[in-house]
Design a protein around this motif. Sequence first.
Motif, PDB file in Angstrom:
ATOM      1  N   ARG A 130      -4.614  -4.511   6.533  1.00  0.00           N
ATOM      2  CA  ARG A 130      -4.759  -4.805   5.102  1.00  0.00           C
ATOM      3  C   ARG A 130      -4.280  -6.239   4.894  1.00  0.00           C
TER       4      ARG A 130
ATOM      5  N   SER B 154       0.861  -1.191   0.000  1.00  0.00           N
ATOM      6  CA  SER B 154       0.000   0.000   0.000  1.00  0.00           C
ATOM      7  C   SER B 154       0.894   1.237   0.000  1.00  0.00           C
ATOM      8  N   THR B 155       0.466   2.252  -0.704  1.00  0.00           N
ATOM      9  CA  THR B 155       1.092   3.575  -0.569  1.00  0.00           C
ATOM     10  C   THR B 155       0.118   4.505   0.146  1.00  0.00           C
ATOM     11  N   ARG B 156      -1.026   4.778  -0.520  1.00  0.00           N
ATOM     12  CA  ARG B 156      -1.975   5.765  -0.019  1.00  0.00           C
ATOM     13  C   ARG B 156      -2.572   5.406   1.349  1.00  0.00           C
TER      14      ARG B 156
ATOM     15  N   HIS C  12     -13.073  -2.245   0.974  1.00  0.00           N
ATOM     16  CA  HIS C  12     -12.050  -1.256   1.358  1.00  0.00           C
ATOM     17  C   HIS C  12     -12.860  -0.062   1.868  1.00  0.00           C
TER      18      HIS C  12
ATOM     19  N   PRO D 285      -9.125   5.366  -7.526  1.00  0.00           N
ATOM     20  CA  PRO D 285      -8.582   5.163  -6.167  1.00  0.00           C
ATOM     21  C   PRO D 285      -7.064   5.084  -6.135  1.00  0.00           C
TER      22      PRO D 285
ATOM     23  N   PRO E 249      -3.533   2.688  -7.248  1.00  0.00           N
ATOM     24  CA  PRO E 249      -2.586   3.269  -8.188  1.00  0.00           C
ATOM     25  C   PRO E 249      -3.096   3.225  -9.627  1.00  0.00           C
TER      26      PRO E 249
ATOM     27  N   GLN F 166     -11.782   3.632   1.679  1.00  0.00           N
ATOM     28  CA  GLN F 166     -11.722   4.129   0.300  1.00  0.00           C
ATOM     29  C   GLN F 166     -13.133   4.482  -0.186  1.00  0.00           C
TER      30      GLN F 166
HETATM   31  N1   CP Z   1      -6.374   3.205  -3.030  1.00  0.00           N
HETATM   32  C1   CP Z   1      -5.538   2.394  -2.360  1.00  0.00           C
HETATM   33  O1   CP Z   1      -5.961   1.542  -1.588  1.00  0.00           O
HETATM   34  O2   CP Z   1      -4.214   2.598  -2.616  1.00  0.00           O
HETATM   35  P1   CP Z   1      -3.025   1.833  -1.860  1.00  0.00           P
HETATM   36  O3   CP Z   1      -3.088   0.388  -2.312  1.00  0.00           O
HETATM   37  O4   CP Z   1      -1.771   2.519  -2.294  1.00  0.00           O
HETATM   38  O5   CP Z   1      -3.262   1.924  -0.390  1.00  0.00           O
END
Ligand code: CP
Length: 311
Positions: free
Chosen positions: A108, A56-58, A136, A263, A265, A139
């Motif tokens: 996650r 995950s980034t965000r 999610h 959402p 990436p 999100q």
């Molecule tokens: N939108 C989202 O869940 O991005 P990440 O996988 O980077 O958390």
Amino acid sequence: MNWNRKHLLDLQALEAGEITLILDVAREFRAVGERDIKKVGALRGRTVVNLFVEPSTRTRISFELAAMRLSADVINFTAEASSLKKGETLKDTLRNLEAMNADFVILRHGASGAPHFLSRFARSHVINAGDGAHEHPTQGLLDVFTIREHKGRIAGLKVTILGDILYSRVARSNIWALLKLGAQVTLCGPPTLVPKVFEQWGCRVTWNVEDAVRGADVVNLLRIQHERQRKTMFPSIGEYATLFGLNRARLSLLHPDAIIMHPGPINRGVEIESELADCDRSVILEQVTNGLAVRMAVLYLINGGRPGEIS
Ligand code: CP
């Protein structure tokens, strides 16, 4: 209305009023984010663990920052460098985190239902940060928050979700939130990724992209989730981009005030032409900004905070 749930596991279980409560409190936290001092003391003395067993980034950074802005102590757990790699179970991992007084566990996981499983015996608050292809929830909340900020309402809006619906937890959380708040939801993508069964949820399903986007107030584009697909679901990425990618011709069919969402990436040139991801109709980075306020609201409410009492 006050929040009275211990965990946030999915949006399917929430009442419309609970979703609206989170959105309203998120609005208060967005205002906090515009102050010189962006921090409040609501979670002082609490410990938040980001337990991310999938990349995950965000979401991870957003939860980390949200917890820090609420003055919590934050631990980032990296699965690759943990004893999960030595065979420790998720349940034992949770018990050990709780033995160190974790108050919140943000999970996650690649397995659908993993947060629900942990919540059966967790002393701490479990928040689902994405479980397999299931949900999610934060999100979905940040997406409806962003739509509401732009359109002033959700009820009656035409929202098109375009892409890999079958494997998308983002799609499922969006669908539940949007339908509960009264939007008209259209799903579109290749037939292998957009089964008609979603009509039973109350969505419109079409495999014709022009039909899907015509007159839409919102188009939410989803990435092809190769990591979850067990077989080839369409002939090639190039064919997908041609048949279902958002391009200028398709953009012209949307409502003139429509917004473009994703959402992340993003796979530029696949689900969206690269320059459209950055055009003035795109709210993709605004979604990321709003995610912080939404996650602050979720942590705050689960911790017992009340609307209108943020100082
Ligand atoms: N939108 C989202 O869940 O991005 P990440 O996988 O980077 O958390």
